[in-house]
Design a protein around this motif. Structure first.
Motif, PDB file in Angstrom:
ATOM      1  N   SER A   5     -10.136 -13.374  11.546  1.00  8.97           N
ATOM      2  CA  SER A   5      -8.873 -13.409  12.559  1.00  8.97           C
ATOM      3  C   SER A   5      -8.480 -14.673  12.931  1.00  8.97           C
ATOM      4  CB  SER A   5      -9.249 -12.136  13.500  1.00  8.97           C
ATOM      5  OG  SER A   5     -10.220 -12.862  14.334  1.00  8.97           O
TER       6      SER A   5
ATOM      7  N   ASP B 107      -9.290 -16.270  15.623  1.00  4.77           N
ATOM      8  CA  ASP B 107      -8.844 -16.280  17.046  1.00  4.77           C
ATOM      9  C   ASP B 107      -9.832 -17.052  18.114  1.00  4.77           C
ATOM     10  OD1 ASP B 107      -6.956 -15.605  18.860  1.00  4.77           O
ATOM     11  OD2 ASP B 107      -7.790 -13.740  19.235  1.00  4.77           O
TER      12      ASP B 107
ATOM     13  N   ILE C 191      -5.850 -14.859   7.120  1.00  3.86           N
ATOM     14  CA  ILE C 191      -5.961 -14.575   8.235  1.00  3.86           C
ATOM     15  C   ILE C 191      -5.621 -13.006   8.286  1.00  3.86           C
ATOM     16  CG2 ILE C 191      -4.967 -14.663  10.613  1.00  3.86           C
ATOM     17  CD1 ILE C 191      -4.309 -17.565  10.138  1.00  3.86           C
TER      18      ILE C 191
ATOM     19  N   ASN D  98      -4.147  -7.303  12.201  1.00  3.39           N
ATOM     20  CA  ASN D  98      -4.554  -5.971  12.434  1.00  3.39           C
ATOM     21  C   ASN D  98      -3.627  -5.555  13.718  1.00  3.39           C
ATOM     22  OD1 ASN D  98      -5.541  -3.270  13.743  1.00  3.39           O
ATOM     23  ND2 ASN D  98      -7.545  -4.372  13.437  1.00  3.39           N
TER      24      ASN D  98
ATOM     25  N   LYS E 125      -5.409  -4.670  17.101  1.00  6.39           N
ATOM     26  CA  LYS E 125      -6.345  -5.714  17.823  1.00  6.39           C
ATOM     27  C   LYS E 125      -5.589  -6.480  18.656  1.00  6.39           C
ATOM     28  CE  LYS E 125      -9.847  -8.783  16.653  1.00  6.39           C
ATOM     29  NZ  LYS E 125     -10.609  -9.468  15.648  1.00  6.39           N
TER      30      LYS E 125
ATOM     31  N   TYR F  57      -5.035  -9.917  20.262  1.00  7.68           N
ATOM     32  CA  TYR F  57      -5.677 -11.653  19.915  1.00  7.68           C
ATOM     33  C   TYR F  57      -5.268 -12.296  21.124  1.00  7.68           C
ATOM     34  CZ  TYR F  57      -5.694  -9.961  15.108  1.00  7.68           C
ATOM     35  OH  TYR F  57      -6.046  -9.133  13.898  1.00  7.68           O
TER      36      TYR F  57
ATOM     37  N   ARG G 137      -2.564 -19.650  15.509  1.00  9.46           N
ATOM     38  CA  ARG G 137      -3.751 -19.665  14.571  1.00  9.46           C
ATOM     39  C   ARG G 137      -3.299 -20.295  13.268  1.00  9.46           C
ATOM     40  NH1 ARG G 137      -5.331 -13.717  14.141  1.00  9.46           N
ATOM     41  NH2 ARG G 137      -3.191 -13.348  15.217  1.00  9.46           N
TER      42      ARG G 137
ATOM     43  N   THR H 191      -1.688 -15.103   5.394  1.00  8.03           N
ATOM     44  CA  THR H 191      -1.958 -13.725   6.269  1.00  8.03           C
ATOM     45  C   THR H 191      -1.838 -12.648   5.323  1.00  8.03           C
ATOM     46  OG1 THR H 191       0.499 -13.407   6.822  1.00  8.03           O
ATOM     47  CG2 THR H 191      -0.837 -14.778   8.480  1.00  8.03           C
TER      48      THR H 191
END
Length: 151
Positions: free
Chosen positions: A9, A11, A35, A38, A41, A43, A50, A68
């Motif tokens: 991720s 992050d 990356i 989700n 999730k 972030y 990111r 991604t």
């Protein structure tokens, strides 16, 4: 072509991630920093941030790509014709967790996972610790690349 993906991720991306990526560069013709997205999730940093952190950190490095993906990592590997999954190991707990995932991925698709041990000076760093320090106003500059601290 020896192509690896380094999924996560990110992050945010940390100096631990950077250590693994930099040490893996001589091993592969291309590393895709993948990356995972989700939607369930939450972030701290946006997907765009990111991506930018990573691209800025690796500008001028032609062997690095940033992409991604959603869904299974093995399906993404097949889509981009990656031969390997790259993972970093910080401690025995990481090994047990990552071993199970690697064995599952190999059973699903035959893809090999390459593990690199983190360097001693970055083994304690995790994105979740960095987020917690950042959330509470602490200085994260010793844990992340400059591309993150400039934000």
């Amino acid at each position: 072509m020896r192509r690896a993906i380094f999924p996560g991720s990110f992050d945010p991306i940390t100096l631990g991630h950077v250590d693994i990526i930099n040490r893996a560069l001589p091993l592969f013709d291309e590393i895709i920093i993948a990356i995972g997205v989700n939607s369930d999730k939450k972030y701290m940093f946006s997907l765009e941030e990111r991506i930018q952190f990573i691209k800025e950190n690796y500008k001028g490095e032609p062997k690095i790509k940033v992409e991604t993906y959603t869904g299974l990592t093995t399906e993404y590997c097949e889509k981009v014709n990656a031969n390997f999954i790259l993972r970093g190991l910080r401690n025995p707990a990481d090994f047990e967790f990552e071993k199970a995932i690697a064995q599952t991925n190999r059973k699903l698709s035959g893809i090999e996972t390459i593990f690199l041990l983190t360097s001693a000076n970055t083994a304690f760093i995790s994105s979740s610790i960095v987020r917690d320090v950042h959330r509470h106003g602490g200085d994260i500059s010793g844990f992340v690349p400059e591309s993150v601290t400039k934000k």
